[in-house]
Design a protein around this motif. Structure first.
Motif, PDB file in Angstrom:
ATOM      1  N   VAL A  14     -60.491  17.441  51.717  1.00  0.00           N
ATOM      2  CA  VAL A  14     -61.047  18.156  52.476  1.00  0.00           C
ATOM      3  C   VAL A  14     -61.811  18.465  53.181  1.00  0.00           C
ATOM      4  O   VAL A  14     -63.443  18.431  52.816  1.00  0.00           O
ATOM      5  N   ILE A  15     -61.345  18.494  54.285  1.00  0.00           N
ATOM      6  CA  ILE A  15     -63.348  18.351  55.358  1.00  0.00           C
ATOM      7  C   ILE A  15     -63.483  19.119  55.909  1.00  0.00           C
ATOM      8  O   ILE A  15     -62.403  20.008  56.497  1.00  0.00           O
ATOM      9  N   SER A  16     -63.833  20.000  56.193  1.00  0.00           N
ATOM     10  CA  SER A  16     -64.404  21.138  57.068  1.00  0.00           C
ATOM     11  C   SER A  16     -66.858  21.437  57.311  1.00  0.00           C
ATOM     12  O   SER A  16     -66.517  20.683  56.755  1.00  0.00           O
ATOM     13  N   THR A  17     -66.409  22.339  57.739  1.00  0.00           N
ATOM     14  CA  THR A  17     -68.200  22.509  58.508  1.00  0.00           C
ATOM     15  C   THR A  17     -68.245  23.064  57.106  1.00  0.00           C
ATOM     16  O   THR A  17     -67.422  23.821  56.080  1.00  0.00           O
ATOM     17  N   ASP A  18     -69.705  22.923  56.521  1.00  0.00           N
ATOM     18  CA  ASP A  18     -70.095  23.837  55.721  1.00  0.00           C
ATOM     19  C   ASP A  18     -70.780  25.298  55.499  1.00  0.00           C
ATOM     20  O   ASP A  18     -70.532  25.743  56.593  1.00  0.00           O
ATOM     21  N   ARG A  19     -69.800  25.395  54.083  1.00  0.00           N
ATOM     22  CA  ARG A  19     -69.963  27.355  54.495  1.00  0.00           C
ATOM     23  C   ARG A  19     -69.552  27.716  52.613  1.00  0.00           C
ATOM     24  O   ARG A  19     -69.320  26.567  51.885  1.00  0.00           O
ATOM     25  N   VAL A  20     -70.309  28.586  52.435  1.00  0.00           N
ATOM     26  CA  VAL A  20     -70.455  29.310  51.077  1.00  0.00           C
ATOM     27  C   VAL A  20     -68.045  29.623  50.518  1.00  0.00           C
ATOM     28  O   VAL A  20     -67.534  30.175  51.248  1.00  0.00           O
TER      29      VAL A  20
ATOM     30  N   LEU B 131     -60.025  24.514  57.493  1.00  0.00           N
ATOM     31  CA  LEU B 131     -60.281  23.079  57.027  1.00  0.00           C
ATOM     32  C   LEU B 131     -59.252  22.320  56.971  1.00  0.00           C
ATOM     33  O   LEU B 131     -58.227  22.771  57.746  1.00  0.00           O
ATOM     34  N   THR B 132     -59.970  20.977  56.741  1.00  0.00           N
ATOM     35  CA  THR B 132     -58.809  20.345  57.055  1.00  0.00           C
ATOM     36  C   THR B 132     -58.214  19.530  56.144  1.00  0.00           C
ATOM     37  O   THR B 132     -59.239  18.885  54.715  1.00  0.00           O
ATOM     38  N   ILE B 133     -57.442  19.606  55.113  1.00  0.00           N
ATOM     39  CA  ILE B 133     -55.894  19.454  54.622  1.00  0.00           C
ATOM     40  C   ILE B 133     -55.897  18.230  53.995  1.00  0.00           C
ATOM     41  O   ILE B 133     -55.023  18.827  54.976  1.00  0.00           O
ATOM     42  N   ARG B 134     -55.758  17.608  52.990  1.00  0.00           N
ATOM     43  CA  ARG B 134     -54.730  16.397  52.739  1.00  0.00           C
ATOM     44  C   ARG B 134     -54.458  15.920  51.847  1.00  0.00           C
ATOM     45  O   ARG B 134     -55.272  16.483  50.681  1.00  0.00           O
TER      46      ARG B 134
END
Lengths: 89, 452
Positions: free
Chosen positions: A7-13, A73-76
């Motif tokens: 999972v790659i993303s900009t960080d958030r809660v 989110l980029t989820i693989r």
């Protein structure tokens, strides 16, 4: 089947909570989880076992892709064998 | 658990360095399709291919999704058609090509190879009929690929076949003139052709092969290029080690996919072909790897040495990663299919002569090269003879896939599209080789053939 989720993303809660809740709803078991900030990006890898789930691999993949699109989110998800083959002798 | 950076490294290879499985190729024997009636033979061919490869594409796509690794092509190779069609009494061989084309469409594969003949020592009547039908077969079909083996180290060079293939290539270009001579991109003339090559256009299912088999071709020039960027300026010892390590990783992935495909399809695993196969996409070029080693432009002095190192290191790295290695296994240098080669040829640095030298140390030969449309059949035959000599004497595979682009001259560009890319038309010598080609006969096998 053991698979690696990334999972790659900009960080958030709440990213971990959202993902793990989704996995729990499909009875996908988490075996290991690793999270860090890499190059300023939220980066998480999760080792999962899909054999505990009644859903097929393709259904799980589709659900994760859908989640990724709705939550930015980029989820693989990929079978773990490919990483083992490339990085373990 | 796996190291997070290893996981991200793999994803980076897939996302940004064009790491992929270039092809899963199913080899199918058509030896049991021979029949005196050509229409029956054609029907048997269609039925057998459709039956064996029914689940090939679907299985390839499932593996692609589960492993998250692109499998660019799913292909079929068959027994050289000349062997299968030979027992037909009369009839037009193009019917066989059409049957192969229809079967390939039905199965959903990208290409089907094996409209082929093996004539390294001489022609049978069927071989000759098949070769003469190649121009029409390639013009009338879309997915069929053809190859002709005209020389081996054991048999020498069949110069009659060399002469004939020059004419066949010219005719093929003329019949497909409206698409820049595209038919020639699907026609390979081999010396020492291999029986288990999964790559097109030269794939066929050899006569020593089993009923049905799965061969896999890996790729990854972008990954090797990227790895070499991290060792800038370091010695060749480091360069060779870096290429080996990278090739090992790529091949392990190929082996995994090959085994998985073989198991799911219930078809034996044949080989992994350890080739660095480029595409016209930026970042997927073999030429750029050579340039990364310190050459200003691919084709300049030093290119042959750089390619020799690359080719050798790819094999050394890959061989331990796979239980069975075969096919062509090495670096490919198809000009029109490699962004860096196209640029180097356009600039005039990469010439036909330099490419010929490079074929002495790489896995194939003069590949996807466009030459002026008015190049004579004799000159093309002479180019084939030179390549065959390199293959025969060095006990390696060489090939010629050359396009005399109709109506085009040096400096023009030929667009083939897709993986076949685009080729700048390269100059050939205007001086004639006609007297040389007209002699015919056979160039005897070299001393290297006498190993017993």
């Amino acid at each position: 089947m053991k698979a690696i989720m990334t999972v790659i993303s900009t960080d958030r809660v709440g990213i971990i909570a959202e993902i793990t809740t989704l996995l729990a709803s499909m009875s996908v078991n988490i075996l290991d989880l690793n999270q860090t900030i890499m190059g300023g990006m939220f980066t998480m890898t999760i080792l999962v076992d899909t054999s505990t789930s009644d859903y097929g691999f393709e259904d799980i993949r589709a659900a994760l892709t859908e989640k990724g699109e709705s939550a930015s989110l980029t989820i693989r998800i990929q079978r773990a064998d490919i990483f083992n083959a490339m990085h373990r002798i | 658990m796996l190291n997070i950076s290893d996981i991200m490294k793999t994803l980076d290879m897939i996302d940004h360095q064009h790491l992929d499985i270039r092809t899963i190729t199913m080899g199918i024997s058509l030896r049991d399709c021979a029949h005196p009636d050509m229409s029956v033979c054609a029907r048997k061919i269609y039925d057998k291919i459709c039956h064996c490869a029914e689940h090939l594409v679907e299985t390839g796509c499932t593996i692609e999704n589960e492993y998250g690794i692109p499998i660019v092509n799913k292909r079929i190779s068959v027994t050289p058609a000349a062997l299968v069609a030979e027992s037909c009494e009369g009839g037009d061989y193009v019917l066989i090509a059409r049957s192969m084309d229809n079967a390939a469409r039905q199965c959903g594969v990208n290409f089907i190879g094996g409209y082929s003949a093996l004539v390294h020592k001489g022609f049978t009547n069927g071989d000759r009929r098949l070769i003469e039908s190649i121009p029409e077969a390639l013009a009338e079909t879309e997915l069929v690929c053809s190859s002709v083996n005209i020389a081996t180290t054991k048999a020498g060079i069949n110069m009659d076949a060399v002469a004939l293939m020059g004419k066949i290539i010219k005719q093929t270009a003329e019949l497909t003139a409206d698409s820049g001579g595209l038919g020639c991109a699907k026609l390979v003339v081999f010396a020492n052709a291999v029986e288990d090559n999964p790559f097109m256009a030269g794939a066929f299912h050899g006569i020593g092969e089993p009923e049905c088999v799965i061969n896999v071709g890996v790729s990854g020039p972008g990954v090797v290029h990227s790895a070499l960027k991290s060792v800038k300026g370091q010695s060749f010892d480091v360069v060779a080690e870096t290429v080996k390590r990278t090739a090992f990783r790529i091949t392990r992935m190929g082996q995994l996919v090959a085994q998985e495909a073989s198991q799911r399809l219930g078809v034996p695993f044949g080989v992994v072909d350890l080739s660095l196969a480029p595409t016209p996409a930026v970042g997927d070029s073999v030429a750029r790897i050579l340039e990364e080693m310190g050459l200003e432009v691919c084709g300049t002095h030093g290119t042959t040495a750089a390619l020799a190192l690359l080719n050798d290191a790819v094999k050394k790295g890959g061989i331990m990663a796979s239980s069975h290695v075969g096919g062509l296994s090495g670096a490919f240098i198809p000009v029109s299919e490699d962004e860096g080669m196209i640029a180097a040829a356009r600039r005039g640095t990469l010439t036909l002569e330099k490419l010929e030298a490079m074929t002495c140390v790489c896995s194939v030969g003069l590949d996807m090269i466009a030459v002026p449309g008015d190049t004579s059949a004799d000159t093309i035959s002479a180019i084939i003879a030179d390549e065959a000599a390199i293959g025969v004497v060095n006990s390696k595979t060489t090939a010629v896939r050359i396009i005399p682009a109709p109506g085009k001259t040096v400096g023009d560009n030929v667009e083939f599209g897709g993986l076949l890319g685009n080729a700048p038309v390269m100059p050939v010598h205007p001086e004639s080789s006609a007297g040389f080609i007209a002699r015919g006969g056979r160039i005897p096998a070299p001393m290297q053939s006498l190993k017993n």
